[in-house]
Enzyme design. Structure first.
Site, short mmCIF file in Angstrom:
data_model
loop_
_atom_site.label_atom_id
_atom_site.label_comp_id
_atom_site.label_asym_id
_atom_site.label_seq_id
_atom_site.Cartn_x
_atom_site.Cartn_y
_atom_site.Cartn_z
N HIS A 1 0.87 -1.19 0.00
CA HIS A 1 0.00 0.00 0.00
C HIS A 1 0.90 1.23 0.00
O HIS A 1 1.50 1.56 1.02
CB HIS A 1 -0.90 0.01 1.24
N HIS B 1 1.54 5.39 -1.64
CA HIS B 1 1.17 6.59 -2.41
C HIS B 1 2.43 7.19 -3.01
O HIS B 1 3.33 7.60 -2.27
CB HIS B 1 0.49 7.63 -1.51
N LYS C 1 -9.29 -0.60 -5.80
CA LYS C 1 -9.31 0.06 -4.49
C LYS C 1 -10.68 0.65 -4.21
O LYS C 1 -11.20 1.42 -5.02
CB LYS C 1 -8.25 1.17 -4.49
N HIS D 1 -10.38 0.66 1.93
CA HIS D 1 -10.19 1.65 2.99
C HIS D 1 -11.38 1.50 3.94
O HIS D 1 -12.49 1.90 3.61
CB HIS D 1 -10.12 3.07 2.41
N HIS E 1 -4.39 -0.89 5.97
CA HIS E 1 -3.93 -0.09 7.11
C HIS E 1 -4.86 -0.21 8.31
O HIS E 1 -5.44 0.76 8.77
CB HIS E 1 -3.70 1.38 6.74
N ASP F 1 1.59 2.56 3.56
CA ASP F 1 0.74 3.75 3.40
C ASP F 1 1.58 5.01 3.48
O ASP F 1 1.12 6.04 3.95
CB ASP F 1 -0.38 3.75 4.45
C1 NCD Z 1 -3.62 8.90 2.24
C2 NCD Z 1 -3.22 9.98 1.24
O1 NCD Z 1 -2.66 11.00 1.66
O2 NCD Z 1 -3.44 9.80 0.03
N1 NCD Z 1 -3.63 9.50 3.54
C3 NCD Z 1 -3.49 8.84 4.72
O3 NCD Z 1 -3.64 9.47 5.76
N2 NCD Z 1 -3.19 7.56 4.77
C4 NCD Z 1 -4.93 8.31 1.87
C5 NCD Z 1 -5.25 7.05 2.62
O4 NCD Z 1 -4.63 6.01 2.41
O5 NCD Z 1 -6.16 7.08 3.45
ZN ZN Z 2 -3.16 5.10 1.78
#
Ligand code: NCD
Ligand code: ZN
Length: 345
Positions: free
Chosen positions: A14, A16, A100, A137, A175, A248
């Site tokens: 996971h 970003h 997702k 999520h 998460h 995450d």
């Molecule tokens: C994530 C993001 O910033 O894209 N933020 C987070 O707090 N984890 C989005 C997510 O996974 O919830």
């Molecule tokens: Zn995330």
């Protein structure tokens, strides 16, 4: 005494990466350590079609520095308009690994997510048929539900009914942050796994709120009470193959975090492996780090464990730069507030 630990090259289930200047800055931080990652599709606009996923994958590969090896595993952002046939086609071609599900409004860039879960049932049925995993999520968004209860309520109100309606669907609870999340995974043998982040093994909600508000510890799902952190640590270090690493790591530039309405997300890519080794050592479970970081997730996704390895060495505490620079501004690295003795050599 110096010690070393060699494990298969880890994967991040996971992640970003964002786009543009931030993508270029953060990608090497992950690719240095990880062989593959499940790439979150919550860009603006979100990655909803196969064509968008292909273009995003190309941008990621273009941003990868020469000499680095990394495979992005792409995901599609589920909307109420997603077409089951499209999803099957992009999965069959190998372009997209998972879908997702964001409840609309649950987190950063989730406005196009799902409001009416019945409307995505045909997509979920198709995914069950073809064995394509759904990454979830798991938070309800109802205004009357306390933010610290949103994961537990989601399990009862949404996840459990959804799993009963589509029993063959493979689901990753992403998460997880609660004892209820851990218990739900443990009590359901079939088709269910969960990722756990690095930072939720380290912080509880006091880190966010005691002694002044600490925006760099704010993420979603928000960190809970200490008892939940301890349940997550027990699950991650238990050797149970249903629990695996999804960092995450979610970079936001400092002005977007240090704001009257700061963004949710902790950026952990740079020091995640050092932190995990420290946590697993504290739990006397270093022999289980490979399972959590390198093996269980691959098994869940039906992929081979990496044939490459990384080696960690224990010594004097390692320091990491407190921020990384991006063309869009600085991004602060998650501070675990403890010495880190393990580094990747
Ligand atoms: C994530 C993001 O910033 O894209 N933020 C987070 O707090 N984890 C989005 C997510 O996974 O919830
Ligand atoms: Zn995330």
């Amino acid at each position: 005494m110096s010690r070393t630990l060699t494990i298969p090259r880890p994967d991040d289930w996971h992640l970003h990466l964002r786009d543009g200047a931030v993508l270029r800055a953060v990608l090497p931080e992950t690719a240095r350590y990880f062989g593959r990652a499940i790439i979150m599709p919550n860009l603006v606009p979100p990655v909803v079609t196969g064509a968008q996923a292909a273009a995003y994958r190309d941008r990621i590969m273009d941003a990868l520095p020469d000499g680095m090896n990394f495979t992005p595993l792409m995901t599609l952002y589920l909307t109420e308009d997603t077409d089951p046939a499209d999803v099957a086609a992009v999965h069959g071609s190998g372009l997209v690994t998972a879908v997702k599900l964001y409840p609309a409004g649950a987190t950063t860039n989730s406005a196009s997510g799902v409001r009416d879960f019945d409307r995505v049932r045909p997509v979920l049925e198709k995914m069950a048929e073809i064995g394509m995993p759904l990454c979830v999520h798991g938070e309800v968004t109802d205004a009357e539900i306390d933010i610290f209860d949103r994961e537990a309520v989601f399990i009862d109100r949404v996840l459990d009914p959804l799993r009963r309606a589509t029993p063959g669907l493979r689901i990753v609870m992403e998460h997880i942050t609660t004892q209820q999340g851990v218990e739900y995974v443990k009590s359901n043998a079939e088709n269910l796994g969960a990722t756990i982040t690095t930072h939720h093994l380290v912080i509880n909600r006091n880190h966010i709120l005691v002694g002044g508000i600490k925006p760099h510890y704010y993420c979603l799902p928000v960190a809970k009470r200490e008892e939940h952190r301890l349940a997550l640590r027990a699950a991650a270090t238990s050797g149970d193959a249903r629990f695996f690493l999804g960092t995450d790591s979610a970079p936001h530039t400092d002005p977007n975090k240090e704001s009257a309405c700061g963004c949710a997300g902790c950026f952990t890519a740079t020091n995640t492996i050092s932190i995990l080794a420290e946590v697993f050592e504290q739990e006397d479970a270093l022999d289980r780090l490979a399972g959590f970081a390198s093996e269980h997730g691959a098994r869940f996704y039906g992929l081979p464990v990496s044939a490459e390895t990384i080696t960690l060495s224990r010594g004097d505490p390692v320091t990491y730069p407190p921020k990384i620079d991006t063309g869009d501004g600085p991004v602060t690295l998650f501070d675990p507030q403890m010495p880190l003795h393990w580094r990747v050599v």
